[in-house]
Structure formats: C-alpha cells, structure tokens
Design a protein around this motif. Sequence first.
Motif, PDB file in Angstrom:
ATOM      1  N   THR A   1       6.660 -25.281 111.786  1.00  0.00           N
ATOM      2  CA  THR A   1       6.310 -26.289 110.781  1.00  0.00           C
ATOM      3  C   THR A   1       6.478 -25.739 109.369  1.00  0.00           C
ATOM      4  O   THR A   1       7.000 -26.433 108.479  1.00  0.00           O
ATOM      5  CB  THR A   1       4.866 -26.770 110.993  1.00  0.00           C
ATOM      6  OG1 THR A   1       4.698 -27.230 112.338  1.00  0.00           O
ATOM      7  CG2 THR A   1       4.522 -27.897 110.034  1.00  0.00           C
TER       8      THR A   1
ATOM      9  N   ARG B   1       9.015 -27.127 106.440  1.00  0.00           N
ATOM     10  CA  ARG B   1       8.552 -27.499 105.102  1.00  0.00           C
ATOM     11  C   ARG B   1       9.386 -26.799 104.033  1.00  0.00           C
ATOM     12  O   ARG B   1       9.756 -27.390 103.013  1.00  0.00           O
ATOM     13  CB  ARG B   1       7.077 -27.145 104.928  1.00  0.00           C
ATOM     14  CG  ARG B   1       6.496 -27.618 103.583  1.00  0.00           C
ATOM     15  CD  ARG B   1       5.065 -27.135 103.407  1.00  0.00           C
ATOM     16  NE  ARG B   1       4.188 -27.736 104.389  1.00  0.00           N
ATOM     17  CZ  ARG B   1       3.643 -28.944 104.260  1.00  0.00           C
ATOM     18  NH1 ARG B   1       3.905 -29.672 103.181  1.00  0.00           N
ATOM     19  NH2 ARG B   1       2.836 -29.420 105.183  1.00  0.00           N
ATOM     20  N   ASP B   2       9.726 -25.533 104.277  1.00  0.00           N
ATOM     21  CA  ASP B   2      10.525 -24.770 103.322  1.00  0.00           C
ATOM     22  C   ASP B   2      11.901 -25.409 103.145  1.00  0.00           C
ATOM     23  O   ASP B   2      12.394 -25.570 102.017  1.00  0.00           O
ATOM     24  CB  ASP B   2      10.666 -23.335 103.825  1.00  0.00           C
ATOM     25  CG  ASP B   2      11.334 -22.428 102.799  1.00  0.00           C
ATOM     26  OD1 ASP B   2      11.098 -22.622 101.595  1.00  0.00           O
ATOM     27  OD2 ASP B   2      12.087 -21.534 103.210  1.00  0.00           O
TER      28      ASP B   2
ATOM     29  N   TYR C   1      12.711 -28.536 103.838  1.00  0.00           N
ATOM     30  CA  TYR C   1      12.501 -29.865 103.263  1.00  0.00           C
ATOM     31  C   TYR C   1      12.367 -29.788 101.735  1.00  0.00           C
ATOM     32  O   TYR C   1      12.928 -30.610 101.002  1.00  0.00           O
ATOM     33  CB  TYR C   1      11.251 -30.487 103.873  1.00  0.00           C
ATOM     34  CG  TYR C   1      10.799 -31.785 103.238  1.00  0.00           C
ATOM     35  CD1 TYR C   1      11.512 -32.962 103.441  1.00  0.00           C
ATOM     36  CD2 TYR C   1       9.663 -31.821 102.435  1.00  0.00           C
ATOM     37  CE1 TYR C   1      11.094 -34.156 102.859  1.00  0.00           C
ATOM     38  CE2 TYR C   1       9.237 -32.999 101.851  1.00  0.00           C
ATOM     39  CZ  TYR C   1       9.961 -34.166 102.061  1.00  0.00           C
ATOM     40  OH  TYR C   1       9.551 -35.338 101.482  1.00  0.00           O
ATOM     41  N   LEU C   2      11.660 -28.777 101.246  1.00  0.00           N
ATOM     42  CA  LEU C   2      11.485 -28.627  99.802  1.00  0.00           C
ATOM     43  C   LEU C   2      12.805 -28.284  99.116  1.00  0.00           C
ATOM     44  O   LEU C   2      13.033 -28.656  97.964  1.00  0.00           O
ATOM     45  CB  LEU C   2      10.440 -27.544  99.508  1.00  0.00           C
ATOM     46  CG  LEU C   2       8.998 -27.898  99.887  1.00  0.00           C
ATOM     47  CD1 LEU C   2       8.081 -26.708  99.645  1.00  0.00           C
ATOM     48  CD2 LEU C   2       8.520 -29.110  99.099  1.00  0.00           C
TER      49      LEU C   2
ATOM     50  N   SER D   1      16.551 -32.676 107.057  1.00  0.00           N
ATOM     51  CA  SER D   1      15.202 -32.143 107.231  1.00  0.00           C
ATOM     52  C   SER D   1      14.152 -33.211 106.929  1.00  0.00           C
ATOM     53  O   SER D   1      13.131 -33.313 107.617  1.00  0.00           O
ATOM     54  CB  SER D   1      14.981 -30.927 106.332  1.00  0.00           C
ATOM     55  OG  SER D   1      15.201 -31.246 104.969  1.00  0.00           O
TER      56      SER D   1
ATOM     57  N   VAL E   1      11.189 -34.667 109.387  1.00  0.00           N
ATOM     58  CA  VAL E   1       9.784 -34.734 108.974  1.00  0.00           C
ATOM     59  C   VAL E   1       9.245 -36.149 109.164  1.00  0.00           C
ATOM     60  O   VAL E   1       8.156 -36.351 109.723  1.00  0.00           O
ATOM     61  CB  VAL E   1       9.627 -34.297 107.506  1.00  0.00           C
ATOM     62  CG1 VAL E   1       8.209 -34.608 107.007  1.00  0.00           C
ATOM     63  CG2 VAL E   1       9.920 -32.804 107.366  1.00  0.00           C
TER      64      VAL E   1
ATOM     65  N   TRP F   1       1.101 -30.307 109.670  1.00  0.00           N
ATOM     66  CA  TRP F   1       1.791 -30.550 108.394  1.00  0.00           C
ATOM     67  C   TRP F   1       0.786 -30.750 107.262  1.00  0.00           C
ATOM     68  O   TRP F   1       1.002 -30.267 106.133  1.00  0.00           O
ATOM     69  CB  TRP F   1       2.684 -31.769 108.542  1.00  0.00           C
ATOM     70  CG  TRP F   1       3.528 -32.105 107.339  1.00  0.00           C
ATOM     71  CD1 TRP F   1       3.271 -33.048 106.383  1.00  0.00           C
ATOM     72  CD2 TRP F   1       4.779 -31.511 106.965  1.00  0.00           C
ATOM     73  NE1 TRP F   1       4.273 -33.085 105.453  1.00  0.00           N
ATOM     74  CE2 TRP F   1       5.218 -32.148 105.780  1.00  0.00           C
ATOM     75  CE3 TRP F   1       5.569 -30.510 107.523  1.00  0.00           C
ATOM     76  CZ2 TRP F   1       6.414 -31.811 105.138  1.00  0.00           C
ATOM     77  CZ3 TRP F   1       6.762 -30.176 106.884  1.00  0.00           C
ATOM     78  CH2 TRP F   1       7.167 -30.820 105.704  1.00  0.00           C
TER      79      TRP F   1
ATOM     80  N   HIS G   1      -0.636 -27.722 105.137  1.00  0.00           N
ATOM     81  CA  HIS G   1       0.180 -27.073 104.101  1.00  0.00           C
ATOM     82  C   HIS G   1       0.156 -25.548 104.226  1.00  0.00           C
ATOM     83  O   HIS G   1       0.077 -24.823 103.215  1.00  0.00           O
ATOM     84  CB  HIS G   1      -0.282 -27.481 102.694  1.00  0.00           C
ATOM     85  CG  HIS G   1       0.006 -28.910 102.354  1.00  0.00           C
ATOM     86  ND1 HIS G   1       1.135 -29.307 101.689  1.00  0.00           N
ATOM     87  CD2 HIS G   1      -0.707 -30.036 102.618  1.00  0.00           C
ATOM     88  CE1 HIS G   1       1.114 -30.629 101.540  1.00  0.00           C
ATOM     89  NE2 HIS G   1       0.013 -31.094 102.097  1.00  0.00           N
TER      90      HIS G   1
ATOM     91  N   ILE H   1       1.963 -22.546 104.344  1.00  0.00           N
ATOM     92  CA  ILE H   1       3.328 -22.094 104.067  1.00  0.00           C
ATOM     93  C   ILE H   1       3.518 -20.614 104.396  1.00  0.00           C
ATOM     94  O   ILE H   1       4.630 -20.084 104.266  1.00  0.00           O
ATOM     95  CB  ILE H   1       3.704 -22.332 102.593  1.00  0.00           C
ATOM     96  CG1 ILE H   1       2.748 -21.554 101.670  1.00  0.00           C
ATOM     97  CG2 ILE H   1       3.674 -23.827 102.265  1.00  0.00           C
ATOM     98  CD1 ILE H   1       3.147 -21.607 100.210  1.00  0.00           C
TER      99      ILE H   1
END
Length: 279
Positions: A179, A183-184, A186-187, A195, A199, A213, A216, A218
């Motif tokens: 996950t 997220r990395d 997606y950013l 991506s 999500v 998710w 958060h 990271i």
Amino acid sequence: MADRAQLAEFLRSRREALRPEDVGLPRGPRRRTGGLRREEVAALCGMSADYYSRIEQQRGPHPSEQMLAAIARGLHLSLDERDHLFRIAGHTAPQRALRTDHINPGMMRILDRLEDTPAQVMTRLGETLRQTRMAKALLGDQTRFTGMDRSTVHRWYTDPRSRLIYPEEDHPVHGRAFTATLRDVYLLEGKGSRSAAIVDALLAGSPEFAAVWAEHDISATHPEFKRISHPELGVLELQCQTLLDPDQSQTLLVFTAAPGTESYEKLQLLSVIGDRVDV
C-alpha cells in the motif's frame, strides 16, 4: 506503412550483433558465427521460429505492437532502438512514460545470467515483466496476469490466492508495504494515471485496503529477509536483494539463501519441482 526491407535488415543486424553469452546461452563448439540464430531469437521473444524467420525474410504477417514489444525485449534493444523498430514496422513508437514494460538491455543481461537463481524484473506498480525459470518455480508465473491484476497490490487485496506466497502471520507487513508503494507511485503519477485507477478500484472494492490507505503509513517497507511459503517445500527464509533502474522505474529482485542452511537446500530442489501453480 511498414518498410519490410528496413525491418528485416534492422532485425538481422541486431540479431547478428548479439552474442550467445549476452542472453545467457552457451556458445557451443559448433557455432561458426558470433551472432544468434533465428530460432534462438524466436525463443527469446516467445514466438515460433517460422514467424520470426518470415519477418526477416520480408514476408508473412505484419507484426502487431505486442509482437514488436516482445521482439524488442528478446533482442535486448535500447529504448531508441525499440522506437525505431516500431516506426519501420508501421506503428507509432510507444510513449515514454514513468511506467513502461520495456526492460533496459543492461538489466536483461543481468537477468539472463541468473537463470539458476530466482530473480524477476518488476515495475513500480508491482507488475512482473520477466522471471527466471527458478523464480516461476518459487513464486509462480506472475507475468500471466492482465489488466489491473498485473499489479501485485491489486491482486493482494482482490485475490486471496496471491497471499499464499507468504505465511499468514507476515501478511500485515506485506500488505502495508504494498500500500505504501502504491501511494508513492500515485503521488508521482497523479490523477488519471494507472496507479490512480488502481487506488480508486481498491477503495471502492476492498474495505481492508481502504482502512490501510487511510492510515497514510508511508514508511512501511518490505523486509529484506522474506519468508516464502512453497506448497511442496514449506517455508523458505530468503534474502531479497534489489537493483533499481531509475530510468525505467523498474526493479530487479534476486532471492538467495545462506549456504549451508535448510532454505539453501530447498532452493536447490526448485529446479526439479517446476512452476508452482497455486498463485
């Protein structure tokens, strides 16, 4: 329109420029030329020798984009060479983006030399592009998936069979790591990307993913030492070394075990067991 003459000449020149040892093949005492044979290139590309030969002979079908991508990987073409191949074959060159299925020739050469070791090339989204035979025996054929299921994180939250690779008590650690990686990406890629689509699909279809998710987290990462659960060999304790290709945003994973350990002995048995089929 395809330029069959240029296409044939280009493929022949790239084939003749490759040495057997460049792609992990034995040279053999009877080889008279330094390049690869057509049937060897065909095997590397995952197509019949007759199909590939007809392209070099300026006859036969017009190769599709999928077949051209396979040829580019099999011949270990650079990105510039891949784009040239597409253009002379009458196709638009694939867009160069953060996510690409083309493997750098240097990475391919390394992978070809690891045939007796579990190793595979993956994208940032966890899509497996190529595996050694030993990797398929250890982890199953992870290149067969299509659509969103190509992504490891998508399978993790939608297909319980994907978790059979790891002991159940290790699932929370890997789920959080998958996950955090998503997220990395997606950013970096933003809305409208592949991506982002993954999500959105997981938030809508997996309450477990939505909960992780929302935390958060990271900092979650996969452990360097992994426990792999094999249906016939049991649990193997392996070290996972990674080699990053920043230009392609791809990672080469190599699984090894300390000599003299039980896991090392189990790895030696993989070559006679064959591909696992539970994932």
